[in-house]
Scaffold this active site. Sequence first.
Site, mmCIF file in Angstrom:
data_model
loop_
_atom_site.group_PDB
_atom_site.id
_atom_site.type_symbol
_atom_site.label_atom_id
_atom_site.label_comp_id
_atom_site.label_asym_id
_atom_site.label_seq_id
_atom_site.Cartn_x
_atom_site.Cartn_y
_atom_site.Cartn_z
ATOM 1 N N GLU A 164 79.741 -8.139 1.683
ATOM 2 C CA GLU A 164 80.211 -7.754 3.008
ATOM 3 C C GLU A 164 79.716 -8.716 4.091
ATOM 4 O OE1 GLU A 164 79.020 -3.860 4.166
ATOM 5 O OE2 GLU A 164 80.547 -3.718 5.731
ATOM 6 N N ASP A 165 78.476 -9.149 3.966
ATOM 7 C CA ASP A 165 77.845 -9.857 5.089
ATOM 8 C C ASP A 165 77.628 -11.352 4.892
ATOM 9 O OD1 ASP A 165 77.675 -7.407 6.295
ATOM 10 O OD2 ASP A 165 75.596 -7.037 5.693
#
Length: 484
Positions: free
Chosen positions: A57-58
């Site tokens: 996600e990051d």
Amino acid sequence: MTRIDRAVATATKAHEGQTRLTGEPYIVHPIAVQKILEDWGMDEDTIIAGILHDTVEDTFLALSEIETAFGKDVAFLVEGVTKLSKARENMRDLSTYLPSTKDNLLKLLLATGQDIRVLIIKLADRLHNLRTITALPPGRQQKIARESLEVFAPLADRLQMSRVRAEFEDIGFRHIDPRRYEFLQNLTETRLKAADRKLNLAKVAVEQALEKEHMPFENSGRVKSMYSLHRKLAKHNQNINRVYDLIALRFVVKDVTSCYLALGVIHSLFTPMDGRIKDYISTPKQNGYQSLHTTVITPEKHIVEFQIRTQQMHEYAERGLAASFHYNEQKLSDAYLKGHVSQLPTHLLWIKELQEASAKLARGEQIDPKKLKLNLFSDKIFVYTPKGDIVDLPKGALPLDFAFRLHTEIGAKATGVKINGKIANLNTKLKQGDIVEILTSKNQTPKVGWFDKLFTSHARQKLRQQLARQQSPHKKPRKPRKKN
Ligand code: MN
């Protein structure tokens, strides 16, 4: 380099340059999640997925790279956790989020429910965020605290992870109602101090008696968590004198026989209180909890609760499903991953239901969430036996659910019910505080039509077993499977 070391190196590189709100390097968080999962005794794939849970996600790291480096299972778990956070992003607005938290969570569970380990990683992730909650702005703190009480604590409870549940509840409660929390903490401390000497006398007396009988044991005191005290006081008109298990003395002995022997030793020293001996070993709680409980009165007229259990029961009580992964790591994980979840103990069968519903959704089939009997977040009600024992049931439970909870035989032989002393219909929904008496007859046999009069999946399961037994009466009843 072990796989875990490689995962740490990969995550460290991926999160390089990112910081947490506390100002620490971001990698502190995935490492903390790793430690929590290790502490819970999870399998290696879950721990690795925990280390990598925020990378997709990051950071620039792609799921395919994780799959190449760590295999399909780890990639599947990371994907599941990522999906969970993505789905939650759309619910960030506090005002629209909270009223339907439970519905939304059910949807999320269904989206990822094919592997319960995704939820265990999510719990570890959330637990670390909660432990470091003071770094967040006050608004976010409130939201996270409420979610902890309304969503994550019940989820941990459903996985029988009671130590984790208590931590979610206590940190959450402390942030939502700091004054009440402090009040209860002071109240508990005062009472602890007052009771300390007397408790110690009781403890030493039992210790000496057990030693005399050559029974090895370990002991620990257990102080009730502030949130469960808060709820229990609500039930007892805020009268703390009626909370007998504020402090419990806990003895862990070597096997089941020793549990009963120890109970005998305690009862030879002190007078047991009427109706307060609970044998959760022969009849485990609905969530699988096992122990013997007894409340006694010491010669100094002090009321003390004792809890007696084996090491295995203790681990299970504290760590729940995670402990099962630990004990039967191979057996359970294999069965689990191959979808043979029917091998799960009865009280965990809701996981199977969740998985089946998820699989249907994944195939594009329709499901009706209302028909799922997961009972995941339904609020509990407390009802009483005529003797005053408390039984907790989900809201919506019916008299036969209560009957099957007390004992399979009581369910099977039920002919009617008295609620608060009056004859009532078996379709009557039980209410908080009802006194419920099941009428039975030895000539009664369980009926297929009773499924309409049941709400809990536990009771349905019991009725199914009873009906199956009826159809083949020559077959001996199956021995209950050994508990782990
Ligand atoms: Mn995270």
